[in-house]
Design an enzyme around this catalytic site. Sequence first.
Site, PDB file in Angstrom:
ATOM      1  N   ASP A   1       0.807  -1.225   0.000  1.00 29.29           N
ATOM      2  CA  ASP A   1       0.000   0.000   0.000  1.00 29.29           C
ATOM      3  C   ASP A   1       0.834   1.266   0.000  1.00 29.29           C
ATOM      4  O   ASP A   1       0.465   2.263  -0.612  1.00 29.29           O
ATOM      5  CB  ASP A   1      -0.948   0.021   1.199  1.00 29.29           C
ATOM      6  CG  ASP A   1      -0.206   0.192   2.523  1.00 29.29           C
ATOM      7  OD1 ASP A   1       0.624  -0.681   2.856  1.00 29.29           O
ATOM      8  OD2 ASP A   1      -0.456   1.192   3.222  1.00 29.29           O
TER       9      ASP A   1
ATOM     10  N   ASP B   1       5.553   0.251   3.426  1.00 33.01           N
ATOM     11  CA  ASP B   1       5.762  -0.966   4.197  1.00 33.01           C
ATOM     12  C   ASP B   1       5.655  -2.184   3.284  1.00 33.01           C
ATOM     13  O   ASP B   1       5.563  -2.057   2.066  1.00 33.01           O
ATOM     14  CB  ASP B   1       4.716  -1.042   5.307  1.00 33.01           C
ATOM     15  CG  ASP B   1       3.312  -0.901   4.734  1.00 33.01           C
ATOM     16  OD1 ASP B   1       2.809  -1.881   4.162  1.00 33.01           O
ATOM     17  OD2 ASP B   1       2.733   0.201   4.823  1.00 33.01           O
TER      18      ASP B   1
ATOM     19  N   TYR C   1      -5.684   0.552   8.898  1.00 34.56           N
ATOM     20  CA  TYR C   1      -6.813   0.791   7.996  1.00 34.56           C
ATOM     21  C   TYR C   1      -8.121   0.365   8.648  1.00 34.56           C
ATOM     22  O   TYR C   1      -8.867  -0.448   8.121  1.00 34.56           O
ATOM     23  CB  TYR C   1      -6.600   0.081   6.655  1.00 34.56           C
ATOM     24  CG  TYR C   1      -5.478   0.712   5.850  1.00 34.56           C
ATOM     25  CD1 TYR C   1      -5.662   1.944   5.229  1.00 34.56           C
ATOM     26  CD2 TYR C   1      -4.243   0.093   5.743  1.00 34.56           C
ATOM     27  CE1 TYR C   1      -4.639   2.541   4.517  1.00 34.56           C
ATOM     28  CE2 TYR C   1      -3.215   0.681   5.024  1.00 34.56           C
ATOM     29  CZ  TYR C   1      -3.407   1.901   4.423  1.00 34.56           C
ATOM     30  OH  TYR C   1      -2.390   2.492   3.713  1.00 34.56           O
TER      31      TYR C   1
ATOM     32  N   GLU D   1       5.446   9.790   3.478  1.00 31.45           N
ATOM     33  CA  GLU D   1       5.161   8.454   2.950  1.00 31.45           C
ATOM     34  C   GLU D   1       4.282   8.534   1.702  1.00 31.45           C
ATOM     35  O   GLU D   1       3.265   9.225   1.692  1.00 31.45           O
ATOM     36  CB  GLU D   1       4.455   7.590   4.001  1.00 31.45           C
ATOM     37  CG  GLU D   1       4.314   6.146   3.572  1.00 31.45           C
ATOM     38  CD  GLU D   1       3.860   5.237   4.700  1.00 31.45           C
ATOM     39  OE1 GLU D   1       4.045   4.010   4.577  1.00 31.45           O
ATOM     40  OE2 GLU D   1       3.317   5.735   5.708  1.00 31.45           O
TER      41      GLU D   1
END
Length: 505
Positions: free
Chosen positions: A91, A94, A242, A482
């Site tokens: 995603d 990571d 999430y 990120e």
Amino acid sequence: MASSLHLFLPLLLLFSSSFSLLPLCNAQKRHSHRPHFASHNYREALTKSIIFFDGQRSGKLPSNQRISWRRDSGLSDGASSNVDLVGGYYDAGDNVKFGFPMAFTTTMLSWSVIEFGGLMKSELQNAKEAIRWATDYLLKATSHPNTIYVQVGDANKDHACWERPEDMDTPRSVFKIDKNNPGSDVAGETAAALAAASLVFRKSDPKYSNLLLRRAMRVFTFADKYRGPYSNGLKKYVCPFYCSYSGYQDELLWGAAWLHRATKNPTYLNYIQTNGLTLGADEGDNVFGWDNKHAGARILISKSFLVQRVQSLHDYKDHADNFICSIIPGASFSQSKYTPGGLLFKMNDSNMQYVTSTSFLLLTYAKYLTISKKAVNCGGTLVGPRRLRAIAKKQVDYLLGDNPLKMSYMVGYGPRYPLRIHHRGSSLPSIASHPAKIQCSAGFSVMHSQSANPNILMGAVVGGPDLHDRFPDLRWDYEQSEPATYINAPLVGALSYLAHSFGQL
């Protein structure tokens, strides 16, 4: 991935400027919608925004892989549960595959192609390949009826390491939803993704398109029949990463809207008409992202009223107008905050995702309004499609470098861009330059260092500046530094429109 703990906080109604927005006169509305000045190479940005997805791939990489410092990874994903879950996307920075944001990414990439693919020219095939990398995985994740595999990787253990995906030795645990542990949010979004993608491949690969659509219908039936948020049963694995903060009602409406668009089956129209008010929830909700689909669903459904003249969906035009009015900068009816430099600002954590998704909705709604010769009514003030396009362009231009720092927030675009993005693979030496394994905790010395990332994650758009247009470019600052697939996905559509509009495609 960027922690999403902030999403449960209530959205505040924020200050609006004292400037009023004058109604557009007829002459303005008839004026060509093409802006006169291109301050950026939108075609270059479009190309790079799609290349980024190559860098997020998991699984066996193809021979035409364009980000060459990446290598195969996650080749045994799913094996612990006797299911093939190889492939898909990481995603963000990571090494976990989260099904909820991956499905939303797929929906938005598909919507970008559906609305603006005719303008993409040579990039259309690349966009389709990015979508197919996701849908091939989603088909695997939904291969068993009334079951969806929604995550691969233990996020807490993954986040305790800073290692390349090619090296990862953290547990590749598999998490699923089923009849006993439902997840209408992730299932509804997965149905939306498969249905939207079926439209992308309808002409070029009808057999694949039909497979996607049949699976979308089955997944939606499961989502609707066994209701509940997936973060109830999987809370310790998916939160705070999430969690489903907005509930699952928005995904059921969103999924039904995409199935109606893909099938034209009156069953889904009836579902929207019957359940829409119940599922529509808060009309004042003016955030659109991986968790909250209310605004996107309103824009999508409004097309049926505006373009197909489905009169029973008239209210969705009003609801879509309310969303648009809430983000008009400088208007008395605006409910959105902007930085001094002019960037739409929703949240501290990964704000750029809301910039790209909102820009996409503005351009898409402008398209629907143009076709139907309508405007947005904001408390008696008419706002035309030209104005919506101008707002979207300004947001994209800020992202690409028209901001107080003169910094592009897309890696590899422009003379100045983030050098220390929060991304394991980009920040650590590549396999080619450092074949030896880098152990779990060994990478943290790099994560906390001031050195620039050795591998350029071309096209990655980071979380972006803070409310005061500040961006420190620190690798450990995941909120600002990120990148994520769901930031780039709607930007693909916006850049396609802008590149075409300025004759760059």
